[in-house]
Design a protein around this motif. Structure first.
Motif, PDB file in Angstrom:
ATOM      1  N   THR A 229       0.806  -1.226   0.000  1.00  0.00           N
ATOM      2  CA  THR A 229       0.000   0.000   0.000  1.00  0.00           C
ATOM      3  C   THR A 229       0.836   1.271   0.000  1.00  0.00           C
ATOM      4  O   THR A 229       0.298   2.365   0.138  1.00  0.00           O
TER       5      THR A 229
ATOM      6  N   HIS B  86       2.355   6.444   3.423  1.00  0.00           N
ATOM      7  CA  HIS B  86       1.230   7.227   3.930  1.00  0.00           C
ATOM      8  C   HIS B  86       1.280   8.635   3.334  1.00  0.00           C
ATOM      9  O   HIS B  86       2.351   9.237   3.216  1.00  0.00           O
TER      10      HIS B  86
ATOM     11  N   LEU C   9      -3.928   6.399  -2.925  1.00  0.00           N
ATOM     12  CA  LEU C   9      -5.370   6.618  -3.089  1.00  0.00           C
ATOM     13  C   LEU C   9      -5.708   7.345  -4.386  1.00  0.00           C
ATOM     14  O   LEU C   9      -6.652   6.941  -5.086  1.00  0.00           O
TER      15      LEU C   9
ATOM     16  N   GLU D 185     -12.257   2.733  -5.095  1.00  0.00           N
ATOM     17  CA  GLU D 185     -12.101   3.369  -3.800  1.00  0.00           C
ATOM     18  C   GLU D 185     -11.579   2.335  -2.805  1.00  0.00           C
ATOM     19  O   GLU D 185     -11.634   1.131  -3.070  1.00  0.00           O
ATOM     20  N   PRO D 186     -11.090   2.772  -1.646  1.00  0.00           N
ATOM     21  CA  PRO D 186     -10.563   1.806  -0.673  1.00  0.00           C
ATOM     22  C   PRO D 186     -11.536   0.690  -0.309  1.00  0.00           C
ATOM     23  O   PRO D 186     -11.119  -0.465  -0.146  1.00  0.00           O
TER      24      PRO D 186
ATOM     25  N   CYS E 111      -0.453   2.816   3.757  1.00  0.00           N
ATOM     26  CA  CYS E 111      -1.867   3.170   3.558  1.00  0.00           C
ATOM     27  C   CYS E 111      -2.819   2.075   4.024  1.00  0.00           C
ATOM     28  O   CYS E 111      -4.011   2.112   3.697  1.00  0.00           O
TER      29      CYS E 111
ATOM     30  N   GLN F 233      -4.338   1.685   6.701  1.00  0.00           N
ATOM     31  CA  GLN F 233      -5.443   2.172   7.516  1.00  0.00           C
ATOM     32  C   GLN F 233      -6.680   2.526   6.700  1.00  0.00           C
ATOM     33  O   GLN F 233      -7.792   2.560   7.242  1.00  0.00           O
ATOM     34  N   PHE F 234      -6.515   2.779   5.403  1.00  0.00           N
ATOM     35  CA  PHE F 234      -7.640   3.217   4.575  1.00  0.00           C
ATOM     36  C   PHE F 234      -8.492   2.052   4.076  1.00  0.00           C
ATOM     37  O   PHE F 234      -9.598   2.273   3.567  1.00  0.00           O
TER      38      PHE F 234
ATOM     39  N   ARG G 247     -10.391  -0.497   5.332  1.00  0.00           N
ATOM     40  CA  ARG G 247     -11.056  -1.028   6.518  1.00  0.00           C
ATOM     41  C   ARG G 247     -11.876  -2.288   6.246  1.00  0.00           C
ATOM     42  O   ARG G 247     -12.131  -3.076   7.152  1.00  0.00           O
TER      43      ARG G 247
END
Length: 253
Positions: A48, A51, A80, A89-90, A108, A110-111, A113
């Motif tokens: 990913t 950040h 992103l 999208e995530p 990344c 954390q995006f 979920r």
């Protein structure tokens, strides 16, 4: 099935970390990437990247590591926006595979979920060990409270041999690559930092930031075996190779 390589950052580091004999003042620019695999059973992201906060405030996120790995990218070169360029999208991502837990490979997480996070059990153990932050495992990047499914060997994600995760230790204890088999464009081995630069593989020379040189040299031999069987090896940070790859919406099938 489709494979898209997505820009996910860019770094500047000392060339001598990767190339034996390079002058210690010489620098090298390194692409950071993510690979999107779109399969009828779900969407996978392999790594990913960095950040987005390190674009403007790298030391707040990375501390002293930001002096070793200097971010060069703009906000548009992070994951992103790159994902948005292919219409996703995530929440469209079902699985995130972290090759390893260095911050340019899991920044990344954390995006995503709704995604299942996969990483090798030895990598999880290394990231949780005492003193892990000092060797590049930054909890802010790899641990957001999401459950992480541990890998203990090879894993055929969809059960059809189209995406097979393979252990490639050496750079870190639990680094994994992904062997992706496409109908039209053939096989790709997403090697991550098991092969940071093509030159490392060709000269059988482990970079200075290698956790275990003996394991790394064994991994080089395994990568060559996979390459000789027909797979294209995609290096973790090779700028010359990166420039020649199709990127963004222009992918492989």
């Amino acid at each position: 099935m489709k494979l898209n390589f997505l820009p996910a950052g860019r770094l500047r580091m000392k060339k001598s970390i990767y190339v034996a004999g390079a002058d210690r003042s010489e620098m090298i620019d390194l692409p950071v990437s993510s690979a999107l695999i779109r399969h009828k059973q779900g969407n996978i992201l392999f790594d990913t990247g960095c950040h987005p906060s390190v674009v403007d405030h790298p030391e707040e996120r990375w501390g002293s590591l930001a002096k070793v790995m200097k971010p060069l990218m703009s906000a548009s070169e992070t994951l992103l926006p790159s994902l948005a360029c292919v219409g996703l999208e995530p929440d469209d991502i079902d699985v995130v595979v972290n090759s390893h837990f260095h911050p340019d490979h899991c920044g990344c997480n954390q995006f995503f979920r709704k995604a299942t996070i996969l990483a090798h059990a030895k990598e999880i153990e290394a990231a949780k060990a005492q003193g892990a932050e000092a060797v590049g495992y930054l909890r802010a990047d790899w641990d957001y409270g999401q459950p992480i499914e541990p890998l203990h060997g090879e894993k055929d994600i969809f059960g059809d041999s189209s995406v097979v995760l393979v252990p490639l230790p050496g750079h870190t204890p639990g680094l994994v690559g992904a062997l992706v088999s496409l109908d039209r464009d053939g096989q790709f081995l997403l090697a991550s930092d098991a092969v940071s630069l093509r030159q490392n593989l060709d000269t059988d020379t482990a970079p200075r930031n290698t956790w275990n040189v003996e394991e790394q040299l064994k991994t080089f031999a395994e990568v060559r075996r996979i390459e000789n069987a027909g797979a294209a090896v995609i290096c973790g940070h090779d700028d010359q190779q990166w420039r020649g790859l199709r990127k963004g919406s222009e992918g492989y099938e």
